[in-house]
Design a protein around this motif. Structure first.
Motif, PDB file in Angstrom:
ATOM      1  N   THR A  63       0.834  -1.205   0.000  1.00 22.93           N
ATOM      2  CA  THR A  63       0.000   0.000   0.000  1.00 22.93           C
ATOM      3  C   THR A  63       0.870   1.256   0.000  1.00 22.93           C
ATOM      4  O   THR A  63       0.623   2.192  -0.757  1.00 22.93           O
ATOM      5  N   VAL A  64       1.895   1.271   0.856  1.00 23.96           N
ATOM      6  CA  VAL A  64       2.797   2.423   0.936  1.00 23.96           C
ATOM      7  C   VAL A  64       3.546   2.596  -0.389  1.00 23.96           C
ATOM      8  O   VAL A  64       3.645   3.709  -0.917  1.00 23.96           O
ATOM      9  N   ILE A  65       4.064   1.503  -0.936  1.00 25.13           N
ATOM     10  CA  ILE A  65       4.791   1.574  -2.210  1.00 25.13           C
ATOM     11  C   ILE A  65       3.878   2.111  -3.310  1.00 25.13           C
ATOM     12  O   ILE A  65       4.237   3.037  -4.045  1.00 25.13           O
ATOM     13  N   ARG A  66       2.686   1.548  -3.417  1.00 24.94           N
ATOM     14  CA  ARG A  66       1.733   1.948  -4.456  1.00 24.94           C
ATOM     15  C   ARG A  66       1.367   3.421  -4.308  1.00 24.94           C
ATOM     16  O   ARG A  66       1.378   4.182  -5.276  1.00 24.94           O
ATOM     17  N   PHE A  67       1.048   3.827  -3.087  1.00 22.43           N
ATOM     18  CA  PHE A  67       0.592   5.189  -2.825  1.00 22.43           C
ATOM     19  C   PHE A  67       1.682   6.212  -3.120  1.00 22.43           C
ATOM     20  O   PHE A  67       1.450   7.199  -3.822  1.00 22.43           O
ATOM     21  N   LYS A  68       2.875   5.991  -2.576  1.00 19.60           N
ATOM     22  CA  LYS A  68       3.950   6.961  -2.760  1.00 19.60           C
ATOM     23  C   LYS A  68       4.457   6.971  -4.198  1.00 19.60           C
ATOM     24  O   LYS A  68       4.848   8.018  -4.709  1.00 19.60           O
ATOM     25  N   ASN A  69       4.453   5.826  -4.854  1.00 21.30           N
ATOM     26  CA  ASN A  69       4.868   5.790  -6.254  1.00 21.30           C
ATOM     27  C   ASN A  69       3.915   6.638  -7.101  1.00 21.30           C
ATOM     28  O   ASN A  69       4.348   7.448  -7.915  1.00 21.30           O
TER      29      ASN A  69
END
Length: 124
Positions: free
Chosen positions: A60-66
């Protein structure tokens, strides 16, 4: 015969593979379990999982920040594991993703991980 990999290594490899597919950035992964465990990637991702984050939270963090940073020239260089999974950043980024406008329900899939994400009702 090949022995089964431990859950922590499987989780870190899963998160790293997701990072590569989501961001298009290539990670240099060590080949053996012993080398993986001594790597910074393992240490930073596994530390967050040990603190209670799920693999889905990590994604979730990777997807969101990307999505947020990839087209920002200044911020795109910070789409890296050392930034996303730093102790001081990770929970803030996860909360940001969970509380983002629900344009994409997947981004908000992990709302139950930390207890402070549950709604508090004011009972008298």
């Amino acid at each position: 015969e090949k022995k089964e990999r431990s859950k922590d290594i499987v989780n870190v490899i899963d998160v790293c593979a997701f990072f590569e597919s989501e961001t298009g950035k290539k990670l240099i992964m060590k080949k053996t379990d012993a080398l993986i465990k001594s790597s910074d990637k393992y240490k930073v991702v596994n530390a967050r999982i040990q603190e209670g984050a799920t693999v889905e939270d990590c994604k979730t963090v990777i997807r969101f920040k990307n999505r947020k940073w990839k087209s920002d020239q200044k911020m795109s260089e910070f789409i890296r594991l050392s930034t996303l999974f730093a102790r001081k950043n990770f929970t803030n980024y996860l909360e940001e993703a969970i509380n983002a406008p629900k344009a994409n329900s997947k981004t908000n899939a992990s709302g139950a991980t930390f207890s402070f994400n549950t709604k508090v009702t004011n009972g008298s």
